[in-house]
Design an enzyme around this catalytic site. Sequence first.
Site, PDB file in Angstrom:
ATOM      1  N   PHE A 355       1.885  -3.258  -5.213  1.00 55.84           N
ATOM      2  CA  PHE A 355       2.080  -4.167  -6.307  1.00 55.84           C
ATOM      3  C   PHE A 355       3.366  -3.903  -6.760  1.00 55.84           C
ATOM      4  O   PHE A 355       3.803  -2.789  -7.285  1.00 55.84           O
ATOM      5  CB  PHE A 355       1.099  -4.076  -7.326  1.00 55.84           C
ATOM      6  CG  PHE A 355      -0.353  -4.239  -6.948  1.00 55.84           C
ATOM      7  CD1 PHE A 355      -0.939  -5.420  -6.842  1.00 55.84           C
ATOM      8  CD2 PHE A 355      -1.319  -3.309  -6.450  1.00 55.84           C
ATOM      9  CE1 PHE A 355      -2.299  -5.616  -6.684  1.00 55.84           C
ATOM     10  CE2 PHE A 355      -2.340  -3.684  -6.064  1.00 55.84           C
ATOM     11  CZ  PHE A 355      -2.981  -4.735  -6.195  1.00 55.84           C
ATOM     12  N   ASP A 356       4.415  -4.999  -7.025  1.00 54.63           N
ATOM     13  CA  ASP A 356       5.272  -4.865  -8.035  1.00 54.63           C
ATOM     14  C   ASP A 356       4.731  -5.017  -9.475  1.00 54.63           C
ATOM     15  O   ASP A 356       3.626  -5.764  -9.632  1.00 54.63           O
ATOM     16  CB  ASP A 356       6.150  -6.176  -7.709  1.00 54.63           C
ATOM     17  CG  ASP A 356       7.431  -6.380  -8.918  1.00 54.63           C
ATOM     18  OD1 ASP A 356       8.177  -5.288  -8.850  1.00 54.63           O
ATOM     19  OD2 ASP A 356       7.569  -7.436  -9.275  1.00 54.63           O
ATOM     20  N   LYS A 357       5.464  -4.248 -10.355  1.00 54.13           N
ATOM     21  CA  LYS A 357       5.017  -4.140 -11.633  1.00 54.13           C
ATOM     22  C   LYS A 357       4.919  -5.451 -12.323  1.00 54.13           C
ATOM     23  O   LYS A 357       4.076  -6.057 -12.708  1.00 54.13           O
ATOM     24  CB  LYS A 357       5.416  -2.788 -12.516  1.00 54.13           C
ATOM     25  CG  LYS A 357       4.872  -2.680 -13.693  1.00 54.13           C
ATOM     26  CD  LYS A 357       5.349  -1.681 -14.404  1.00 54.13           C
ATOM     27  CE  LYS A 357       6.821  -2.069 -14.915  1.00 54.13           C
ATOM     28  NZ  LYS A 357       6.753  -2.929 -16.286  1.00 54.13           N
ATOM     29  N   LYS A 541      12.278  -0.236  -2.847  1.00 53.79           N
ATOM     30  CA  LYS A 541      10.978  -0.801  -2.390  1.00 53.79           C
ATOM     31  C   LYS A 541      10.839  -1.005  -1.071  1.00 53.79           C
ATOM     32  O   LYS A 541       9.619  -1.092  -0.586  1.00 53.79           O
ATOM     33  CB  LYS A 541      10.850  -2.028  -3.538  1.00 53.79           C
ATOM     34  CG  LYS A 541      11.158  -1.874  -4.709  1.00 53.79           C
ATOM     35  CD  LYS A 541      10.526  -2.966  -5.679  1.00 53.79           C
ATOM     36  CE  LYS A 541      10.706  -2.949  -7.182  1.00 53.79           C
ATOM     37  NZ  LYS A 541      10.420  -4.052  -7.830  1.00 53.79           N
TER      38      LYS A 541
END
Length: 673
Positions: A355-357, A541
């Site tokens: 997940f991207d935050k 990422k």
Amino acid sequence: MNLKTNNQKALHKHTKSGHSHFNLNIFGKNTELYFAVISGVFWVLGLGFSFVSGFANTTTTLFIIGAIFGGVFTFISAGQDLLKGQFKIDFLMLFAAVGAAILGKWGESALLLFLFSLGHALEHYAMERARKSITALSNLAPSVALVKYNDGLKEVPIERLKVGDIIVVRPNSKIAADGVVAKGTSAVDQASITGESMPINKYPSSNWQDEKEITKLLPEHRVFAGTINGSGALEIKVLKEAKDSTLSRLIYLVKEAETQKSPTQHLTDKFEKYYVPVVLLFVVLLLFGFLVIDETFQESFYRAMSVLIAASPCALAISTPSAVLAGIARAARQGVLFKGGRPLEDLGGISAIAFDKTGTLTEGRPTLTNAIPFGEVTKTELLKVAVAVEALSDHPLAAAIVDGGRKVLGNIEIPIADKLKSLTARGIQASLNSSTVHIGNRRLFEELTGARVPDDIDQKMAELESTGHTAMIVHRDEEYLGIIAAMDIARPEAIATITKLKKIGIKRMIMLTGDNQKVANAIAKTLGITNPMGDLLPEDKVKAIEQLIHQEGAVAMVGDGVNDAPAMAKSTVGIAMGAAGSDVALETADIALMADRLDNLPFAISLSRQANRIIKQNLIISLGMVMFLVPLTLMGAIAIGPAVVGHEGSTIIVVLNALRLLKFEMKTNNNTA
């Protein structure tokens, strides 16, 4: 561009399983079904007369008429395939029917063409049911809109709407364009676009006249074409033309998704490519069986036609596309867009999700979380000073403090500050009622006072920072007023979603963020994330996703599709949040969660798993029927009639099995769907 007309044109194309819709619409769109029924009536009449002596010619005539009605669409389809140099299932069936007729078996020839055409028609009918959720999208947008001019309102076709127009939406009517609410308050039903079950309250943006990008708007200010207004009248500034609206993009992408084949479908297509010629070769060899065994040519020919029918892979050809189409249609109703069969299949095999935050697990914008006064200062006094000073700043944290503070203060009058001065990397300074106010970090006040901040303030700030808050000291003249803190808080549904994901068997949940590791750890602990990874640049990422794929074999990446687009592209399945307002997210992702809601993710995974189960069931049914019928027809244990019934029956069964996906609901009491 006419949104309805252009998108409805595509509805007459049907290329699944090698079949096509034709323009032979004597009885309307169900002509093929009516022809099949007429074929069946004549076959039944012929069967009846076959038991009455003296009516042999009548019986044959009735069977021939039945065969003609049953064979029209099969003949057209086979002819189109032959013109392309392809030998497909329609050709095999037509060949078998002609072969039976040559042997004088007119009853069995008519039965074959009747049941094949009936199965074909029912298959198309069932597949159209799967398309209803998709084709209904074309009818969501109204054809006209009420545009506001100086001299009143004018009805204008939606394709003539321009960016910047103000349209009026009356109560309980459809919204005609994507835009920002300029005037009025109402609850809007967005289920058709985002899948949200409850209407969303909409009200005007404070600076709607300056808005140009719908993606920059908060959900409560933006609306989408095709959604339904509630009881209040709205005035909306158009931000997208009809051809560029979210609804138009959604229809286009869903129709594109129909043509994108899944891995299993590619495999079955490849199998069919080689299987059909092998069957034809085997049938040709069987024609010469009378040279090897003691039987007539007619008997060898009849056996060959029976085997041809039994071995034809009709059910195999439709088993995967029917499930994929039904799955995509069901997902679209829930506000989840699968862009083809590959992501629909792949998502079900995922056991790790990254997940991207910011904006995915969290709200994506800071929120005032704490206002802690010190000494004799009240919370109200602390907030009045903080709001007055921060109102002069354009920093995101300042906006959070101002918005949050005003909600707490309500109608309490807030003083006016001036002479704002930004103190880089430390805070801000301003004048308020002849006093000097500073708001900032420890470093600022250590420079101002030449000493450490008081221990109680330092301790409280450290406590807030350890849980992911950004804490700031508020100081007036020589007095410490207190601490204010802001934080990008977790989405309300995030914890429940993470819990559901664990229950359905997702073993690793990784959070990727550019925030420092301490903040990442604090948020991960709150949400139940297993692996928080902080201090990451966009390229970091991508490396993290590559590493996860190496470890897990497959990984999904959930983000907004903008700054995390490279990581999403690298992942096995890229999933975009809140894609209803973002063309970038719609284009980038393999799967788009149209509503800005994380809790649709467990549903999408469960639906994918159920689709995979149904595809496997269909393959077993279709291949199992072939394996059952071929030996029986080869040994002469069953004739053409039973072979046709088994062949067409399996085709209908796999389609009906696939249609179960249209009724799919996620179970919550166990780890399966």
